[in-house]
Enzyme design. Structure first.
Site, mmCIF file in Angstrom:
data_model
loop_
_atom_site.group_PDB
_atom_site.id
_atom_site.type_symbol
_atom_site.label_atom_id
_atom_site.label_comp_id
_atom_site.label_asym_id
_atom_site.label_seq_id
_atom_site.Cartn_x
_atom_site.Cartn_y
_atom_site.Cartn_z
ATOM 1 N N HIS A 111 1.007 -1.211 0.136
ATOM 2 C CA HIS A 111 -0.076 -0.003 0.130
ATOM 3 C C HIS A 111 0.901 1.224 0.139
ATOM 4 O O HIS A 111 2.170 1.156 0.374
ATOM 5 C CB HIS A 111 -0.917 0.038 1.341
ATOM 6 N N GLU A 165 1.057 3.727 1.798
ATOM 7 C CA GLU A 165 1.548 4.249 3.137
ATOM 8 C C GLU A 165 2.694 3.265 3.555
ATOM 9 O O GLU A 165 4.103 3.765 3.992
ATOM 10 C CB GLU A 165 0.481 4.090 4.348
ATOM 11 N N CYS A 182 -6.027 1.832 6.201
ATOM 12 C CA CYS A 182 -6.516 0.609 6.648
ATOM 13 C C CYS A 182 -5.734 0.171 7.865
ATOM 14 O O CYS A 182 -4.777 0.470 8.359
ATOM 15 C CB CYS A 182 -6.452 -0.365 5.646
ATOM 16 N N CYS A 220 -1.959 -0.859 7.526
ATOM 17 C CA CYS A 220 -1.006 0.525 7.447
ATOM 18 C C CYS A 220 -1.239 1.450 8.656
ATOM 19 O O CYS A 220 0.030 1.849 8.962
ATOM 20 C CB CYS A 220 -1.782 1.443 6.335
#
EC number: 3.5.4.33
Length: 151
Positions: free
Chosen positions: A55, A57, A85, A88
């Site tokens: 992701h 992040e 999420c 993260c």
């Protein structure tokens, strides 16, 4: 309260999100800043990297940790276009990110305001200062247009 610098760094995160969308990834971008300087950047890459943890992040945190040769990233601010999420947010806690600034809420999987409100949890050993809604319309528009194009 968001500052002019917050908007500057969020604009960069939005640029990274656009790049992710051009690659066919969900358009999310992230920028990690310390002392007014970008130390890590990332955009969504799970498809291209064949990595479910890639992701935006996580990519930005990894980039910064590698640059600094330290997995702890205190006194940093992470700018991300979409509410994070669970994975993260957990990575941010473990990295000791000091502040999170995000754009649009993510009603299905966001854990800062939309679902679990993990920023308010009392069981973490680290607290992250939270600022949501910075350039939210621009961020949500990118995601909306991306999925509209996929249908």
């Amino acid at each position: 309260m968001a500052t002019p610098r917050d908007y500057e760094f969020m604009r960069r995160a939005l640029e990274l999100a656009e790049i992710a969308g051009e690659r066919g990834e969900v358009p999310v971008g992230a920028v990690l800043v310390r002392e007014g300087k970008i130390i890590g950047e990332g955009s969504n890459r799970p498809i291209g990297n064949c990595d479910p943890s890639a992701h935006a992040e996580i990519v930005a945190l990894r980039h910064a940790a590698e640059q600094l040769q330290n997995y702890r990233l205190p006194q940093t601010t992470l700018y991300v276009t979409i509410e994070p999420c669970t994975m993260c947010f957990g990575a941010m806690v473990h990295a000791r990110v000091g502040r999170l600034v995000y754009g649009a809420a993510e009603p299905r999987a966001g854990v800062v305001e939309s679902r679990l409100k993990l920023g308010e949890a009392d069981f973490f050993n680290h607290k992250i200062a939270l600022e949501g809604g910075v350039m939210a319309e621009e961020a949500s528009s990118l995601v909306r247009e991306f999925f509209r194009g996929r249908r």
